[in-house]
Enzyme design. Structure first.
Site, mmCIF file in Angstrom:
data_model
loop_
_atom_site.group_PDB
_atom_site.id
_atom_site.type_symbol
_atom_site.label_atom_id
_atom_site.label_comp_id
_atom_site.label_asym_id
_atom_site.label_seq_id
_atom_site.Cartn_x
_atom_site.Cartn_y
_atom_site.Cartn_z
ATOM 1 C CG HIS A 81 37.730 37.398 36.161
ATOM 2 N ND1 HIS A 81 36.745 36.833 36.782
ATOM 3 C CD2 HIS A 81 38.858 37.039 36.374
ATOM 4 C CE1 HIS A 81 37.299 35.379 37.187
ATOM 5 N NE2 HIS A 81 38.662 35.537 37.152
ATOM 6 C CB SER A 115 44.363 36.850 37.139
ATOM 7 O OG SER A 115 43.222 37.201 36.149
ATOM 8 C CG ASP A 121 45.080 39.341 33.361
ATOM 9 O OD1 ASP A 121 44.573 39.968 32.278
ATOM 10 O OD2 ASP A 121 44.312 39.029 34.188
ATOM 11 C CG HIS A 122 45.224 36.323 31.498
ATOM 12 N ND1 HIS A 122 43.809 36.200 30.693
ATOM 13 C CD2 HIS A 122 44.936 36.425 32.753
ATOM 14 C CE1 HIS A 122 42.906 36.161 31.666
ATOM 15 N NE2 HIS A 122 43.659 36.287 32.951
#
Length: 626
Positions: free
Chosen positions: A424, A306, A478-479
């Site tokens: 997350h 992130s 973000d990824h």
């Protein structure tokens, strides 16, 4: 000499025992992350032993001296007991880093470096999330405790025969000779053999197929080799300045023929919304928004964590080193990204992240980047316990609603960015939504579905605001998530993410683009779309450009994509060339059969690396006005 030889044998036994421990760690690391590797062969294990010996040599060079230094003091029981405890403690400390990477590797895709484990801003995450990690991965600390007990039990004690011998000059000389020989062996181990240069992290590629370097390496080695290093960035000097700029020059000077379009701009960075998680029924709202947007089917993140996504997306600076830019020694480099660009255009600027303030050093980077306002958990005004996940921050639904309210209150036009958090780890679901979303095949899918529903509610509310139709929305992950399989495990798939541009007032900004598009392309594309005149340093390109490249970096490999080809470059030479669209699993290496393509691509990536490194080292990420 009997006692001295006993200590020599003891030292050899202890080092052999530690070597066996490293082999156990490698086997367990591979077993634990089996889905992340393909085509593993014995060569990786054989090469790994060399890296193990190097780490062991570095860690234990002092113990060679402490075991073998001439003198009767070392035969005393208290000395030997202290030496055993010290040897055990120091080696166990480094071995523990291997256990950390059993799980952490899933998120980063590489062995941890010294900079990664000491990253500024990350200490808050560790303290806040440690209880959740211990509960979720309880078997790792228990396994490590068992491992520690076995190691202690297997360590031999010194076999000393009293009275100790009185050393003659000849025996003392012999002991000094053995000590010197042992130190020479230790130094050879430390260097990794008799090569011209000491063993480096990048050398792991010589013992493994592409993407398998982490099997060859061990975490103590990568930590030691990056300890005290200035992020490992060097100026390679592949080209002189004039030749360099002809191949790649990151300076972009826009000069549109019409005045700038004063639209609001909202960027939504979605935690772990990798390409592997969409179009599968978990993201119905995002899937529907894609059909109303300009969607980049071949979208790529420029980092794997992130903390990499913010400078990539907002400042057009990719992550091309082992440590994240935000937590590196270059974190205070001057950057000229979207916050300063829009402030110059008269916009109000703000950044939102629902985690506790200080998380991932975002608040500090926002100051450097030039945001006027930062909103974290501390700025969330409602004292509603149900809105807090108890570990990380404010749930996405509540924070997105707060975000919408704040946007309505801002001076227009505004530029604002929000980074979601609920998908997350540790993937906490609000009590009221437990069982409401599909569980899916991995633990992230339920929270992906929750965040998608939160986005739907945000857009439903935003649609009622007077600023909505005059706003450009940019959405990017973000990824990727740590749970990708198959083609999402290699150095192309590990970066595949959705990126889309949505403008409610422009029906022409719609369709599916086959271009290779990356996070660092967002900044120049926004400037292009809004007809903003400016001079910027951007390592990307606008979406209207004929250029079609993507550059990423992981596990000491530079990944360069251009058109249909992917080149893997280790910083010195190309190690793989693939047609990633025809060969998504990267099985057919074309390096020998497509030499012209490889040569052209290698020339570009060398220039790209040199330009990036020079500008980072010399703090030249802005164009100075003359």
């Amino acid at each position: 000499m009997f006692n001295f030889y006993s200590l020599l044998k003891l030292l050899a036994k202890r080092i052999a025992l530690i070597f066996i421990c490293y082999q156990f760690c490698r086997i367990f690391f591979l077993w634990y992350n089996w889905k992340n590797f393909t085509n593993v062969d014995f060569k990786a294990f054989a090469g790994g032993m060399l890296f193990d010996l190097s780490a062991i040599g570095f860690i234990n060079i002092i113990f060679i001296i402490l075991h073998l230094f001439p003198g009767g003091f070392k035969y005393k029981p208290k000395y030997q007991k202290g030496l055993k405890i010290a040897f055990y403690g120091v080696n166990l400390f480094f071995l523990a880093s291997n256990f950390v990477d059993f799980e952490y590797y899933k998120f980063t895709g590489r062995r941890s470096s010294f900079g990664l484990i000491t990253a500024r801003g990350m200490e808050h995450e560790i303290l806040g999330l440690l209880p959740s990690f211990l509960r979720e991965f309880w078997y790792l600390p228990i396994g490590f405790i068992a491992f520690s007990m076995i190691l202690w039990g297997a360590m031999s004690n010194a076999l000393i025969v009293f009275p100790t011998e009185k050393l003659t000059k000849k025996e003392k000389t012999k002991q000094i000779g053995i000590l010197v020989l042992a130190l020479v062996c230790g130094l050879i181990m430390l260097r990794g053999g008799f090569g011209k240069k000491p063993l480096r992290i990048v050398d792991a590629i010589n013992y493994a197929t592409l993407g398998n370097s982490a099997i060859v390496l061990n975490t103590p080695f990568t930590i030691i080799r990056t300890m005290g290093k200035h992020e490992g960035i060097v100026d390679p000097k592949f080209y002189p300045k004039e030749a360099l700029d002809k191949i790649f020059n990151p300076e972009i000077r826009t000069n549109p023929a019409i005045p700038p379009i004063k639209k609001n701009v909202v960027i939504l960075i979605l935690e772990s919304f990798g390409y592997e998680n969409i179009h599968l029924g978990y993201t119905p709202f995002l899937d529907s928004l894609i059909t109303r947007s300009l969607y980049f089917k071949n979208g790529f993140a420029n980092g794997k964590v992130s903390i990499d996504a913010v400078p990539s997306t907002l400042s057009s600076v990719p992550s091309l080193m082992n440590n994240p830019l935000i937590s590196s020694g270059y974190s205070l480099n001057e950057v000229y990204g979207l916050p300063k660009i829009f402030k110059k255009q008269g916009y109000s600027t703000s950044f939102f992240h629902g985690a506790f303030n200080g998380s991932q050093n975002f608040d500090q980077y926002c100051k450097v980047a030039g945001f006027e306002q930062y909103y974290g958990k501390s700025e969330y005004p409602y004292h509603n316990p149900e809105a807090f996940d108890g570990r990380w921050g404010v749930f996405d639904e509540e924070f997105l609603q707060f975000f919408c309210d704040k946007l309505t209150s801002f001076k227009k036009p505004f530029f604002s960015t929000l980074f979601t958090i609920s998908s997350h780890t540790p993937f906490i679901m609000p009590e009221k939504y437990k069982g409401k979303f599909p569980k899916g095949t991995t633990k992230i899918h339920e929270t992906i579905g929750y965040t998608d529903a939160s986005l739907r509610k945000f857009f439903a509310k935003a649609k009622k605001q007077d600023w909505y139709n005059n706003t450009l929305f940019v959405l990017t992950a973000d990824h990727t998530s740590p749970f990708g399989e198959g083609k999402y495990q290699n150095n192309v798939g590990k970066f595949r993410i959705p990126i889309l541009f949505f403008d409610p007032s422009n029906p022409d900004l719609k369709g599916v683009s086959e271009k290779n598009f990356q996070q660092i392309d967002i900044l120049p594309s926004i400037l292009d779309y809004l007809k903003i005149k400016d001079n910027v340093v951007s390592f990307g390109k606008p979406y209207s450009s004929d250029k079609n490249f993507v550059v990423t970096y992981i596990d000491n490999i530079y990944n360069y994509i251009n058109d249909d080809y992917y080149l893997a470059f280790d910083g010195n030479k190309s190690v793989g060339l693939y047609n990633f669209k025809k060969d998504p699993f990267l099985k057919n290496n074309l390096l020998d059969s497509e030499k012209a393509v490889a040569a052209n691509m290698e020339a570009f990536i060398k220039a790209y690396i040199q330009s990036f490194n020079e500008r980072l080292i010399n703090n030249q990420l802005t164009i100075k006005s003359k």
